[in-house]
Write a protein that holds these residues in place. Structure first.
Motif, PDB file in Angstrom:
ATOM      1  N   TYR A 105      58.871   9.927 -32.498  1.00  0.00           N
ATOM      2  CA  TYR A 105      59.376  10.052 -31.553  1.00  0.00           C
ATOM      3  C   TYR A 105      60.892   8.586 -30.715  1.00  0.00           C
ATOM      4  CZ  TYR A 105      61.541  11.404 -27.204  1.00  0.00           C
ATOM      5  OH  TYR A 105      62.182  11.995 -25.798  1.00  0.00           O
ATOM      6  N   ALA A 106      59.736   7.788 -30.614  1.00  0.00           N
ATOM      7  CA  ALA A 106      60.445   6.924 -30.652  1.00  0.00           C
ATOM      8  C   ALA A 106      61.918   5.996 -31.295  1.00  0.00           C
ATOM      9  CB  ALA A 106      60.127   5.256 -30.103  1.00  0.00           C
ATOM     10  N   ARG A 107      61.083   6.255 -31.979  1.00  0.00           N
ATOM     11  CA  ARG A 107      63.119   6.116 -33.800  1.00  0.00           C
ATOM     12  C   ARG A 107      64.039   6.947 -33.538  1.00  0.00           C
ATOM     13  NH1 ARG A 107      58.551   4.013 -37.025  1.00  0.00           N
ATOM     14  NH2 ARG A 107      58.894   6.238 -37.787  1.00  0.00           N
ATOM     15  N   TYR A 108      63.483   8.069 -34.004  1.00  0.00           N
ATOM     16  CA  TYR A 108      64.535   9.194 -33.336  1.00  0.00           C
ATOM     17  C   TYR A 108      65.279   8.941 -31.165  1.00  0.00           C
ATOM     18  CZ  TYR A 108      66.600  13.863 -32.673  1.00  0.00           C
ATOM     19  OH  TYR A 108      67.065  15.259 -32.487  1.00  0.00           O
ATOM     20  N   ASN A 109      64.491   8.925 -30.866  1.00  0.00           N
ATOM     21  CA  ASN A 109      65.030   8.864 -29.336  1.00  0.00           C
ATOM     22  C   ASN A 109      66.286   7.612 -29.493  1.00  0.00           C
ATOM     23  OD1 ASN A 109      65.929   9.114 -26.467  1.00  0.00           O
ATOM     24  ND2 ASN A 109      64.337   8.477 -26.182  1.00  0.00           N
ATOM     25  N   ASP A 110      65.281   6.091 -30.124  1.00  0.00           N
ATOM     26  CA  ASP A 110      67.026   5.152 -30.120  1.00  0.00           C
ATOM     27  C   ASP A 110      67.918   5.913 -30.919  1.00  0.00           C
ATOM     28  OD1 ASP A 110      64.830   3.921 -28.416  1.00  0.00           O
ATOM     29  OD2 ASP A 110      63.707   2.921 -30.976  1.00  0.00           O
ATOM     30  N   ARG A 111      67.778   6.742 -32.054  1.00  0.00           N
ATOM     31  CA  ARG A 111      69.027   6.507 -33.138  1.00  0.00           C
ATOM     32  C   ARG A 111      70.288   7.450 -32.093  1.00  0.00           C
ATOM     33  NH1 ARG A 111      66.024   7.217 -37.855  1.00  0.00           N
ATOM     34  NH2 ARG A 111      65.411  10.411 -37.401  1.00  0.00           N
ATOM     35  N   VAL A 112      69.662   8.538 -31.246  1.00  0.00           N
ATOM     36  CA  VAL A 112      69.883   9.337 -30.504  1.00  0.00           C
ATOM     37  C   VAL A 112      71.000   9.375 -29.261  1.00  0.00           C
ATOM     38  CG1 VAL A 112      69.855  11.675 -28.907  1.00  0.00           C
ATOM     39  CG2 VAL A 112      69.014  11.162 -30.852  1.00  0.00           C
ATOM     40  N   GLN A 113      70.486   7.700 -29.394  1.00  0.00           N
ATOM     41  CA  GLN A 113      70.599   7.165 -27.703  1.00  0.00           C
ATOM     42  C   GLN A 113      71.640   6.339 -28.433  1.00  0.00           C
ATOM     43  OE1 GLN A 113      68.062   5.274 -25.713  1.00  0.00           O
ATOM     44  NE2 GLN A 113      67.257   6.495 -24.231  1.00  0.00           N
ATOM     45  N   ALA A 114      71.726   5.305 -29.651  1.00  0.00           N
ATOM     46  CA  ALA A 114      72.946   4.735 -30.392  1.00  0.00           C
ATOM     47  C   ALA A 114      73.811   5.322 -30.652  1.00  0.00           C
ATOM     48  CB  ALA A 114      72.512   4.172 -31.874  1.00  0.00           C
ATOM     49  N   PHE A 115      73.910   7.295 -31.547  1.00  0.00           N
ATOM     50  CA  PHE A 115      74.524   8.057 -31.446  1.00  0.00           C
ATOM     51  C   PHE A 115      75.245   8.327 -30.253  1.00  0.00           C
ATOM     52  CE2 PHE A 115      75.980  11.821 -31.175  1.00  0.00           C
ATOM     53  CZ  PHE A 115      77.293  12.288 -32.512  1.00  0.00           C
ATOM     54  N   VAL A 116      74.696   8.385 -28.631  1.00  0.00           N
ATOM     55  CA  VAL A 116      75.359   9.082 -27.971  1.00  0.00           C
ATOM     56  C   VAL A 116      76.487   7.480 -27.332  1.00  0.00           C
ATOM     57  CG1 VAL A 116      75.890   9.929 -25.541  1.00  0.00           C
ATOM     58  CG2 VAL A 116      73.947  10.522 -26.858  1.00  0.00           C
ATOM     59  N   GLU A 117      75.962   6.638 -27.323  1.00  0.00           N
ATOM     60  CA  GLU A 117      76.269   5.222 -26.949  1.00  0.00           C
ATOM     61  C   GLU A 117      78.271   4.545 -28.304  1.00  0.00           C
ATOM     62  OE1 GLU A 117      76.074   3.564 -24.896  1.00  0.00           O
ATOM     63  OE2 GLU A 117      74.504   4.718 -23.476  1.00  0.00           O
ATOM     64  N   ASP A 118      77.706   5.338 -29.502  1.00  0.00           N
ATOM     65  CA  ASP A 118      79.033   5.491 -29.755  1.00  0.00           C
ATOM     66  C   ASP A 118      79.978   6.454 -29.704  1.00  0.00           C
ATOM     67  OD1 ASP A 118      80.583   3.972 -32.457  1.00  0.00           O
ATOM     68  OD2 ASP A 118      79.641   6.088 -33.515  1.00  0.00           O
ATOM     69  N   ALA A 119      79.478   7.923 -29.420  1.00  0.00           N
ATOM     70  CA  ALA A 119      80.379   8.815 -29.136  1.00  0.00           C
ATOM     71  C   ALA A 119      80.531   8.225 -27.970  1.00  0.00           C
ATOM     72  CB  ALA A 119      79.826   9.956 -28.994  1.00  0.00           C
ATOM     73  N   ALA A 120      80.764   7.649 -27.170  1.00  0.00           N
ATOM     74  CA  ALA A 120      80.401   7.189 -25.912  1.00  0.00           C
ATOM     75  C   ALA A 120      82.439   6.238 -25.871  1.00  0.00           C
ATOM     76  CB  ALA A 120      80.235   6.953 -25.034  1.00  0.00           C
ATOM     77  N   LYS A 121      81.671   5.423 -26.224  1.00  0.00           N
ATOM     78  CA  LYS A 121      83.107   4.769 -26.936  1.00  0.00           C
ATOM     79  C   LYS A 121      84.070   4.969 -27.678  1.00  0.00           C
ATOM     80  CE  LYS A 121      79.669   0.659 -27.863  1.00  0.00           C
ATOM     81  NZ  LYS A 121      79.087   0.117 -28.570  1.00  0.00           N
ATOM     82  N   TRP A 134      75.310  14.541 -21.087  1.00  0.00           N
ATOM     83  CA  TRP A 134      74.051  14.057 -22.724  1.00  0.00           C
ATOM     84  C   TRP A 134      73.338  13.360 -22.314  1.00  0.00           C
ATOM     85  CZ3 TRP A 134      77.533  13.085 -27.782  1.00  0.00           C
ATOM     86  CH2 TRP A 134      77.936  14.210 -27.888  1.00  0.00           C
ATOM     87  N   LYS A 135      74.067  11.864 -20.895  1.00  0.00           N
ATOM     88  CA  LYS A 135      72.777  11.130 -21.418  1.00  0.00           C
ATOM     89  C   LYS A 135      71.561  11.359 -19.901  1.00  0.00           C
ATOM     90  CE  LYS A 135      75.204   6.448 -22.220  1.00  0.00           C
ATOM     91  NZ  LYS A 135      76.037   5.491 -21.525  1.00  0.00           N
ATOM     92  N   SER A 136      72.233  12.039 -19.714  1.00  0.00           N
ATOM     93  CA  SER A 136      71.105  12.698 -18.775  1.00  0.00           C
ATOM     94  C   SER A 136      69.757  13.569 -19.121  1.00  0.00           C
ATOM     95  CB  SER A 136      71.240  13.358 -17.539  1.00  0.00           C
ATOM     96  OG  SER A 136      71.256  13.867 -16.457  1.00  0.00           O
TER      97      SER A 136
END
Length: 189
Positions: A105-121, A134-136
């Motif tokens: 779950y921690a690895r998956y959560n990190d990937r999702v957060q990286a995806f959201v950060e990339d999408a935000a950029k 999304w972040k919320s």
């Protein structure tokens, strides 16, 4: 036709590794349970053979009743021991699976957060509200997961303490009942 990117291949491999890790832990627990059951069956058969030979050697009904009463105390203690071992196998397996699930779950959560950060950029102007939502949602999901995991751990601890108390009480009652079993003096009346 599109080919998978190296990231997709790595994610698929990670998911397969996670699946096989969890499956391996479940099978280890099942193997332990099967080994315990085989051991119990083997011991039970040996005891049954011994008890049958003891009973067949008795000539008086009173001796038979004394032998029968003597069988119940050890049987209760062995049943408690078996239950304790099954509970230990189950809780150990559950803890190992939960640990693997948490790591995945921690690895998956990190990937999702990286995806959201990339999408935000890469997001167009004016999409800040969607990114914040999304972040919320990710933060709420993470909080919910952590709360559920803590609740599950507390439930296991409560069940274990209740099981320990029940086992101790039952063992005490079994010892008390065995101590009160009738004893023959060998005198015939």
């Amino acid at each position: 036709m599109t080919l998978l990117s190296p990231e997709h291949v790595a994610a698929a491999k990670s998911n397969l590794d996670a699946f096989f890790g969890v499956a391996g832990k479940v099978f280890e627990g099942a193997e332990k349970l099967v080994a315990l059951n085989l051991q119990v069956v083997r011991a039970t058969l040996a005891e049954a053979q011994e008890n049958i030979s003891k009973v067949s050697d008795t000539t008086e009904p009173q001796q038979w009743f004394v032998l029968q009463a003597g069988f119940t105390g050890p049987l209760a203690e062995k049943s408690l021991s078996y239950s304790r071992q099954v509970f230990d196998i189950a809780t150990t397996t559950q803890a190992e699976v939960a640990q693997l699930a948490q790591a995945n779950y921690a690895r998956y959560n990190d990937r999702v957060q990286a995806f959201v950060e990339d999408a935000a950029k890469r997001a167009p102007a004016g999409s800040e509200a969607a990114i914040v939502a999304w972040k919320s949602a990710i933060a709420a999901t993470t909080t919910l997961y952590e709360t559920l995991q803590k609740t599950g751990q507390q439930a296991v601890q409560v069940a274990e303490s209740n099981f320990d108390a029940l086992t101790a009480s039952a063992a005490k009652a079994a010892r008390s009942n065995s101590a009160q079993a009738p004893v023959t003096t060998g005198a015939k009346g």
